[in-house]
Enzyme design. Structure first.
Site, mmCIF file in Angstrom:
data_model
loop_
_atom_site.group_PDB
_atom_site.id
_atom_site.type_symbol
_atom_site.label_atom_id
_atom_site.label_comp_id
_atom_site.label_asym_id
_atom_site.label_seq_id
_atom_site.Cartn_x
_atom_site.Cartn_y
_atom_site.Cartn_z
ATOM 1 N N TYR A 135 -63.967 31.871 16.645
ATOM 2 C CA TYR A 135 -65.163 31.222 16.103
ATOM 3 C C TYR A 135 -66.086 30.654 17.179
ATOM 4 C CZ TYR A 135 -64.141 31.516 11.136
ATOM 5 O OH TYR A 135 -63.955 31.980 9.861
ATOM 6 N N LYS A 210 -50.465 35.519 15.178
ATOM 7 C CA LYS A 210 -50.262 36.967 15.304
ATOM 8 C C LYS A 210 -49.832 37.185 16.753
ATOM 9 C CE LYS A 210 -50.658 41.217 13.689
ATOM 10 N NZ LYS A 210 -49.839 41.770 12.601
ATOM 11 N N ASP A 243 -49.952 38.273 8.598
ATOM 12 C CA ASP A 243 -49.848 39.291 7.537
ATOM 13 C C ASP A 243 -48.722 38.929 6.573
ATOM 14 O OD1 ASP A 243 -48.142 39.744 9.694
ATOM 15 O OD2 ASP A 243 -48.378 41.920 9.721
ATOM 16 N N ASP A 267 -59.171 30.613 7.775
ATOM 17 C CA ASP A 267 -60.268 30.969 6.864
ATOM 18 C C ASP A 267 -59.757 31.943 5.808
ATOM 19 O OD1 ASP A 267 -62.893 31.331 5.853
ATOM 20 O OD2 ASP A 267 -63.051 33.186 6.999
ATOM 21 N N ASP A 271 -58.740 31.314 1.328
ATOM 22 C CA ASP A 271 -59.334 31.948 0.136
ATOM 23 C C ASP A 271 -58.197 32.460 -0.759
ATOM 24 O OD1 ASP A 271 -62.004 31.485 0.936
ATOM 25 O OD2 ASP A 271 -62.642 33.487 0.305
HETATM 26 C C1 IPM Z 1 -65.409 28.641 5.225
HETATM 27 C C2 IPM Z 1 -66.470 29.679 5.482
HETATM 28 C C3 IPM Z 1 -66.986 29.541 6.910
HETATM 29 C C4 IPM Z 1 -65.817 29.799 7.841
HETATM 30 C C5 IPM Z 1 -68.170 30.435 7.296
HETATM 31 C C6 IPM Z 1 -69.292 30.398 6.285
HETATM 32 C C7 IPM Z 1 -68.698 30.070 8.655
HETATM 33 O O1 IPM Z 1 -66.018 30.952 5.206
HETATM 34 O O2 IPM Z 1 -65.701 27.441 5.359
HETATM 35 O O3 IPM Z 1 -64.296 29.008 4.861
HETATM 36 O O4 IPM Z 1 -65.525 30.964 8.150
HETATM 37 O O5 IPM Z 1 -65.197 28.831 8.257
HETATM 38 MN MN MN Z 2 -64.056 30.958 4.225
#
Ligand code: IPM
Ligand code: MN
Ligand code: NAD
Length: 378
Positions: A135, A210, A243, A267, A271
């Site tokens: 990042y 990883k 993974d 990140d 999700d």
């Molecule tokens: C998150 C988002 C951000 C990240 C992006 C929009 C920069 O996906 O906060 O999870 O990757 O951290």
């Molecule tokens: Mn994200």
């Protein structure tokens, strides 16, 4: 009195922040908290009009404030990365918010997509490193030439000047991106994860990496994890490759207590974590600098596909508001908001579209406020 910077941002950002603010104000009345909101216009619209992303003048003002409450950025009219890096990542780096704390918690009343899993099975924390890894924004792309890039990473902990030389002997285009982690940057996030486990009396910390392929950066990560863990002999530890951990999140989420991860994997796996707790509409993130200005937000994005329809789920943002109050030391107000959300979700009368209901964004916010008052004002 708390001074809180408010950055609603793009897409559904303003809609969800409106509800979050409404709930925080209702809680503030009940618990006698005084909040002064300082709203900023940063996001796509402002950028397209003025060319400005997140200017230093605003950062300097916010430096003296107590926290930032953030919606989301990202807009189809703007090339990917400009708003995300120029606003969100800029704030994370500038304020050195080195922890991204993302609790994964299944609330009563939410249908878990994993068959047979109960609310007690899904309740853990992901501690994501938030300032390093892939990042840092160091990279380039070019073709058919000698290319020399002078790049820098400026952090509170260190300044790294990087010089890369490419001598391309053929025409094909090349792009590269450098990932960097530092020993102190890794130490502080891993230490935070162990301290969190200790505070919450959780007996396992899982490290994600990883290290079998990206041997340099995650080799260092592993070494630091091992070092730090020796200070916590009562807490069990383990390494998971990224993974494999995606598989285990689905197969045995009940196993996890505290998961500590480098930035990019964090990140991705959060999700996934959001989905097992009922979706992005519920999942919260705190960008924390324990010694500085922290920023609280839903982990989802600006959801342009549902923007301005008043159907976004504001619960993640409302819970981010609770996390912010908790961080500010307003523990009762924070708990009250979480209780009210729990009640709304478990009753299920008012339920947003993503959770299978047909309530509007505003109705969800109003219902949380109603429950908050019902529970706390007798
Ligand atoms: C998150 C988002 C951000 C990240 C992006 C929009 C920069 O996906 O906060 O999870 O990757 O951290
Ligand atoms: Mn994200
Ligand atoms: P997203 O999180 O915006 O949306 C993914 C899916 O989830 C979409 O179908 C969306 O409608 C749904 N969704 C998200 N939040 C929801 C909510 N509160 N209620 C109901 N449904 C919800 O991710 P994306 O589509 O990959 O990205 C859209 C934009 O947001 C991009 O520009 C991206 O860079 C940006 N982004 C910003 C942040 C942030 O500001 N923190 C985080 C992630 C993505």
């Amino acid at each position: 009195m708390y001074n809180i910077a408010l950055i609603p941002g793009d897409g559904i950002g303003p809609e969800i922040i409106r509800e979050g603010k409404k709930v925080i104000e209702a809680a503030s009345k009940i618990f006698s908290i005084d909040i002064n909101w300082i709203e900023y216009p940063f996001g796509a619209e402002h950028y397209l009009k003025t060319g400005e992303l997140l200017p230093d003048s605003a950062l300097k003002e916010i430096k003296d404030m107590d926290a930032i409450y953030f919606g989301a950025v990202g807009d189809p009219r703007v090339k990917p990365g400009i708003l995300e890096k120029g606003i969100l990542l800029k704030a994370r780096f500038y304020f050195d918010q080195y922890i991204n704390l993302r609790p994964i918690k299944l609330y009563k009343g939410i249908t878990c997509p994993l068959k047979g899993k109960k609310i007690e099975d899904i309740n853990f924390y992901v501690v994501r490193e938030n300032t390093e890894d892939f990042y840092i924004g160091v990279g380039g792309r070019f073709k058919a030439r000698i290319n020399q890039d002078h790049l820098e990473v400026l952090r509170k902990l260190y300044k790294a000047k990087i010089q890369v030389d490419f001598n391309l002997e053929q025409k094909e285009e090349i792009a590269y991106q450098i990932g960097l982690i530092s020993r102190p940057g890794t130490q502080r996030v891993i230490k935070y994860a162990f301290e969190l486990a200790k505070k919450k009396n959780l007996k396992r910390v899982t490290s994600v990496d990883k290290a079998n392929v990206l041997t340099d950066i995650y080799g260092l990560w592993r070494e630091v994890f091992k070092d730090v863990s020796t200070q916590y002999p009562d807490i069990k530890t383990e390494f998971n490759f990224v993974d494999a951990i995606t598989m285990y999140f689905i197969q045995k989420p009940e196993w996890f207590k505290v998961v500590v991860t480098p930035n990019m994997f964090g990140d991705i796996i959060t999700d996934l974590g959001a989905m097992i707790q009922g979706g992005l509409g519920i999942a919260v993130g705190g960008n924390i600098n324990p010694e500085g200005v922290s920023m609280f937000e839903p982990i989802h994005g600006s959801a342009p596909d549902i923007a301005e329809k008043n159907i976004a789920n504001p619960i993640a943002t409302i819970l981010a508001g609770a996390m912010m109050l908790d961080y500010l030391g307003e523990i009762k107000a924070a708990q009250a908001i979480e209780n009210a959300v729990e009640k709304v979700l478990s009753e299920g009368k008012v339920r947003s579209h993503d959770l299978g209901g047909n309530s509007y964004t505003i109705e969800v916010g109003d219902e949380v406020v109603r429950k908050l008052r019902e529970i706390n004002i007798k």
